[in-house]
Motif scaffolding. Structure first.
Motif, PDB file in Angstrom:
ATOM      1  N   SER A   1     -15.007 -12.934 -10.008  1.00  0.00           N
ATOM      2  CA  SER A   1     -15.704 -12.449 -11.203  1.00  0.00           C
ATOM      3  C   SER A   1     -14.881 -11.354 -11.868  1.00  0.00           C
ATOM      4  CB  SER A   1     -17.079 -11.889 -10.818  1.00  0.00           C
ATOM      5  OG  SER A   1     -16.924 -10.700 -10.047  1.00  0.00           O
ATOM      6  N   THR A   2     -15.257 -10.987 -13.092  1.00  0.00           N
ATOM      7  CA  THR A   2     -14.535  -9.916 -13.783  1.00  0.00           C
ATOM      8  C   THR A   2     -14.667  -8.601 -13.023  1.00  0.00           C
ATOM      9  OG1 THR A   2     -16.475  -9.533 -15.193  1.00  0.00           O
ATOM     10  CG2 THR A   2     -14.729 -10.954 -16.067  1.00  0.00           C
ATOM     11  N   ILE A   3     -15.804  -8.384 -12.358  1.00  0.00           N
ATOM     12  CA  ILE A   3     -15.981  -7.172 -11.554  1.00  0.00           C
ATOM     13  C   ILE A   3     -15.003  -7.173 -10.388  1.00  0.00           C
ATOM     14  CG2 ILE A   3     -17.564  -5.833 -10.132  1.00  0.00           C
ATOM     15  CD1 ILE A   3     -18.228  -5.771 -13.093  1.00  0.00           C
ATOM     16  N   GLN A   4     -14.867  -8.320  -9.726  1.00  0.00           N
ATOM     17  CA  GLN A   4     -13.935  -8.420  -8.601  1.00  0.00           C
ATOM     18  C   GLN A   4     -12.490  -8.265  -9.051  1.00  0.00           C
ATOM     19  OE1 GLN A   4     -15.426 -12.242  -7.146  1.00  0.00           O
ATOM     20  NE2 GLN A   4     -16.053 -11.259  -5.227  1.00  0.00           N
ATOM     21  N   VAL A   5     -12.149  -8.852 -10.204  1.00  0.00           N
ATOM     22  CA  VAL A   5     -10.796  -8.682 -10.734  1.00  0.00           C
ATOM     23  C   VAL A   5     -10.544  -7.206 -11.042  1.00  0.00           C
ATOM     24  CG1 VAL A   5      -9.219  -9.240 -12.633  1.00  0.00           C
ATOM     25  CG2 VAL A   5     -10.664 -11.026 -11.648  1.00  0.00           C
ATOM     26  N   GLY A   6     -11.567  -6.526 -11.561  1.00  0.00           N
ATOM     27  CA  GLY A   6     -11.447  -5.096 -11.802  1.00  0.00           C
ATOM     28  C   GLY A   6     -11.226  -4.319 -10.519  1.00  0.00           C
ATOM     29  N   GLN A   7     -11.870  -4.742  -9.446  1.00  0.00           N
ATOM     30  CA  GLN A   7     -11.685  -4.081  -8.156  1.00  0.00           C
ATOM     31  C   GLN A   7     -10.294  -4.336  -7.596  1.00  0.00           C
ATOM     32  OE1 GLN A   7     -15.017  -5.717  -6.018  1.00  0.00           O
ATOM     33  NE2 GLN A   7     -16.446  -4.162  -6.744  1.00  0.00           N
ATOM     34  N   LEU A   8      -9.771  -5.543  -7.814  1.00  0.00           N
ATOM     35  CA  LEU A   8      -8.387  -5.828  -7.417  1.00  0.00           C
ATOM     36  C   LEU A   8      -7.434  -4.901  -8.161  1.00  0.00           C
ATOM     37  CD1 LEU A   8      -8.245  -9.743  -7.289  1.00  0.00           C
ATOM     38  CD2 LEU A   8      -8.088  -8.173  -5.366  1.00  0.00           C
ATOM     39  N   ASN A   9      -7.690  -4.724  -9.466  1.00  0.00           N
ATOM     40  CA  ASN A   9      -6.867  -3.811 -10.257  1.00  0.00           C
ATOM     41  C   ASN A   9      -6.967  -2.390  -9.731  1.00  0.00           C
ATOM     42  OD1 ASN A   9      -5.390  -4.920 -12.726  1.00  0.00           O
ATOM     43  ND2 ASN A   9      -7.343  -5.961 -12.901  1.00  0.00           N
ATOM     44  N   ALA A  10      -8.193  -1.975  -9.412  1.00  0.00           N
ATOM     45  CA  ALA A  10      -8.393  -0.610  -8.928  1.00  0.00           C
ATOM     46  C   ALA A  10      -7.690  -0.378  -7.600  1.00  0.00           C
ATOM     47  CB  ALA A  10      -9.888  -0.322  -8.787  1.00  0.00           C
ATOM     48  N   SER A  11      -7.626  -1.412  -6.761  1.00  0.00           N
ATOM     49  CA  SER A  11      -6.984  -1.263  -5.453  1.00  0.00           C
ATOM     50  C   SER A  11      -5.503  -0.962  -5.579  1.00  0.00           C
ATOM     51  CB  SER A  11      -7.185  -2.538  -4.622  1.00  0.00           C
ATOM     52  OG  SER A  11      -6.350  -3.594  -5.086  1.00  0.00           O
ATOM     53  N   ILE A  12      -4.926  -1.329  -6.705  1.00  0.00           N
ATOM     54  CA  ILE A  12      -3.494  -1.106  -6.898  1.00  0.00           C
ATOM     55  C   ILE A  12      -3.183   0.390  -7.011  1.00  0.00           C
ATOM     56  CG2 ILE A  12      -1.534  -1.598  -8.435  1.00  0.00           C
ATOM     57  CD1 ILE A  12      -2.785  -4.293  -9.024  1.00  0.00           C
ATOM     58  N   ILE A  13      -4.183   1.189  -7.342  1.00  0.00           N
ATOM     59  CA  ILE A  13      -3.994   2.640  -7.324  1.00  0.00           C
ATOM     60  C   ILE A  13      -3.623   3.095  -5.918  1.00  0.00           C
ATOM     61  CG2 ILE A  13      -5.146   4.867  -7.649  1.00  0.00           C
ATOM     62  CD1 ILE A  13      -6.803   3.568  -9.855  1.00  0.00           C
ATOM     63  N   ILE A  14      -4.263   2.488  -4.911  1.00  0.00           N
ATOM     64  CA  ILE A  14      -3.906   2.776  -3.521  1.00  0.00           C
ATOM     65  C   ILE A  14      -2.475   2.319  -3.246  1.00  0.00           C
ATOM     66  CG2 ILE A  14      -4.490   2.333  -1.098  1.00  0.00           C
ATOM     67  CD1 ILE A  14      -7.363   1.821  -1.990  1.00  0.00           C
ATOM     68  N   SER A  15      -2.128   1.145  -3.770  1.00  0.00           N
ATOM     69  CA  SER A  15      -0.754   0.635  -3.616  1.00  0.00           C
ATOM     70  C   SER A  15       0.259   1.599  -4.217  1.00  0.00           C
ATOM     71  CB  SER A  15      -0.625  -0.732  -4.293  1.00  0.00           C
ATOM     72  OG  SER A  15      -1.517  -1.671  -3.764  1.00  0.00           O
ATOM     73  N   ALA A  16      -0.055   2.116  -5.407  1.00  0.00           N
ATOM     74  CA  ALA A  16       0.862   3.043  -6.074  1.00  0.00           C
ATOM     75  C   ALA A  16       1.038   4.319  -5.270  1.00  0.00           C
ATOM     76  CB  ALA A  16       0.353   3.363  -7.481  1.00  0.00           C
ATOM     77  N   LEU A  17      -0.045   4.783  -4.661  1.00  0.00           N
ATOM     78  CA  LEU A  17       0.035   5.988  -3.832  1.00  0.00           C
ATOM     79  C   LEU A  17       0.888   5.727  -2.587  1.00  0.00           C
ATOM     80  CD1 LEU A  17      -0.821   8.888  -3.295  1.00  0.00           C
ATOM     81  CD2 LEU A  17      -2.896   8.019  -2.202  1.00  0.00           C
ATOM     82  N   ILE A  18       0.717   4.567  -1.968  1.00  0.00           N
ATOM     83  CA  ILE A  18       1.538   4.203  -0.809  1.00  0.00           C
ATOM     84  C   ILE A  18       3.004   4.158  -1.189  1.00  0.00           C
ATOM     85  CG2 ILE A  18       2.072   2.356   0.834  1.00  0.00           C
ATOM     86  CD1 ILE A  18      -0.914   1.613   0.774  1.00  0.00           C
ATOM     87  N   ALA A  19       3.293   3.526  -2.335  1.00  0.00           N
ATOM     88  CA  ALA A  19       4.680   3.428  -2.788  1.00  0.00           C
ATOM     89  C   ALA A  19       5.276   4.793  -3.096  1.00  0.00           C
ATOM     90  CB  ALA A  19       4.763   2.531  -4.023  1.00  0.00           C
TER      91      ALA A  19
END
Length: 476
Positions: A276-294
């Motif tokens: 769903s669009t909400i889930q896609v938004g959550q996938l996008n939000a999770s990338i903030i964690i990815s950016a912090l890890i990187a």
């Protein structure tokens, strides 16, 4: 004259400038095609053609802007006049991308989207190239460059995915009359306004926040009569560097792969996986964690392995993980759509994969900065702007081909235009995945092959600094 250790404040200001480019790139890569094709009814091949033409036209200006920023004489240095000049026009132009004239519909929008895409792409270049080139002047230290760039990629990715999360969660949402949030046209207009404000703040903050570094920057060469012939002669002399050719070729392949992946991102997540669009938004939000890890791991990996080997190892992992999940679905191994295990699994995979992708981008960009001294030894000129402009040029020039390849995959898969998630035949979804995986993986593996030809190591860089009469300190 560069500083060995750059202050935390200046790192933040330099990095924050990437918010503008990240916001623009995210919009073009992940929303533009589906907004104009699926929602406003422009033929997909016309949208792809508009993006391709815009990228080609824009890319032709990149080397010129890079050269001019290398040779500009002003009391604000070589880079900042361009950065300040971009702030208002690019913000205004980006707003109108997502708020097209109501009097136009369907394929009538083609001239509008072509002109606006060219305008926005060119205007953001006016800021991005001089701003990116600052890294090679801020410090000549091999490891410090990667540290500074880790902030830039952190902010760039957070801005892009943050805007995506905000749009999917609060703007592109269902209403009483719109069942699927992707078809909420008013939401796209609001996204354009929000993004324009963010772009304005980011450019102005980065420009002001790095203004104090101007006295420490390298002065431009002596004034000379400029001509198109002289500009391109010096550009081509600079770009004959073998390690640059390796990075240039890798960037070419990477841009094509990115164009394919970005163009099909919403199709893969919303249609193939059924999120769903909400889930896609959550996938996008999770990338903030990815950016912090990187942000945390990129300097360490680069320091321990050296930039070239780090880029190869990380790249091999980063650009195969996500296509493998699609392949496993085609083989019937992954959970079916709607299975409660599917989304958490893909969420974890996304966090890991994207952190590796961001680390790869950070390290390879730091490799570009090290070419400046390598080239200076050969030509006697510092050409920060030319190097970064050339990489931007190839990414823009060929990423449009990637987007065009994405639309070709949709055509070959016989993907129905105007269909909502859940309405696409299963055989079309299977063909989408079957064409997507081998295409994008082949392109990205060629990218890794070219990276292996790069030959500026820590030792080479320090030797170049010694030849140029500058102190080089190994901080390991």
């Amino acid at each position: 004259m560069s500083i060995k250790k750059v202050s935390f404040r200046n790192k933040l200001a330099y990095g924050f400038g990437a918010v503008s480019f990240g916001t623009v790139t995210n919009g073009f890569d992940y929303f533009f095609l589906i907004f104009y094709s699926q929602i406003l009814g422009v033929d997909a091949h016309l949208v792809g053609l508009a993006l391709l033409i815009a990228l080609i036209v824009d890319s032709l200006s990149d080397p010129i802007i890079g050269y001019l920023s290398d040779n500009t004489h002003s009391r604000w240095g070589r880079r900042h006049p361009f950065m300040y000049a971009a702030v208002i026009p690019v913000s205004v132009a980006y707003y109108f991308i997502w708020n097209p004239p109501a009097s136009l519909s369907g394929n009538e929008l083609f001239p509008f989207i072509l002109v606006m895409a060219i305008g926005v792409r060119t205007l953001i270049t006016l800021f991005e190239i001089p701003n990116s080139a600052l890294i090679a002047e801020m410090t000549e230290d091999y490891d410090e460059r990667t540290s500074i760039l880790s902030y830039r990629f952190f902010f760039g990715w957070v801005a892009g995915v943050g805007m995506g999360f905000y749009a999917f969660t609060f703007l592109l949402v269902p209403t009483e009359t719109i069942a699927n949030g992707l078809f909420n046209i008013a939401g796209f207009g609001e996204m354009g306004l929000t993004a324009a404000v963010v772009i304005f703040i980011a450019i102005l903050t980065s420009s002001i926040g790095t203004h104090n570094l101007i006295p420490y920057m390298n002065p431009p060469p002596s004034r000379a009569t400029l001509s198109i012939q002289r500009i391109y002669r010096e550009i081509f002399e600079t770009l004959r560097n073998r390690s640059f050719i390796a990075l240039f070729s890798a960037a070419l392949m990477g841009a094509i792969g990115t164009g394919i992946a970005a163009g099909l991102f919403t199709y893969i997540n919303s249609f193939f996986w059924g999120f769903s669009t909400i889930q896609v938004g959550q996938l996008n939000a999770s990338i903030i964690i990815s950016a912090l890890i990187a942000l945390l791991i990129s300097p360490t990996i680069s320091h321990r392995l050296g930039k070239k080997h780090a880029a190869i190892i990380i790249g091999l992992l980063a650009f195969t993980i996500m296509p493998i999940t699609v392949l496993l679905r085609l083989l019937g191994v992954m959970p079916e759509n709607g299975d409660p295990q599917l989304f958490p699994l893909m969420l974890i995979i996304t966090v890991v994969d994207v952190s590796l992708i961001i680390s790869y981008q950070t390290i390879t960009t730091s490799m570009i900065a090290d070419l400046v001294e390598d080239s200076e030894v050969q030509t006697g000129r510092r050409s920060e702007g030319i190097f970064f402009a050339s990489m931007t040029f190839i990414k823009k020039f060929v990423q449009g081909f990637g987007v065009l390849m994405a639309t070709t995959i949709l055509t070959m898969a016989q993907f129905p235009a105007g269909a909502a998630p859940g309405e696409v035949p299963s055989d079309a979804l299977f063909r989408l995945g079957a064409y997507y995986v081998p295409t994008v993986v082949a392109v990205w593996m060629l990218m890794i092959v070219f990276i292996s030809k790069y030959n500026v190591s820590r030792e080479t860089h320090n030797a170049n600094l010694s030849k140029l009469g500058r102190n080089s300190v190994d901080t390991r």
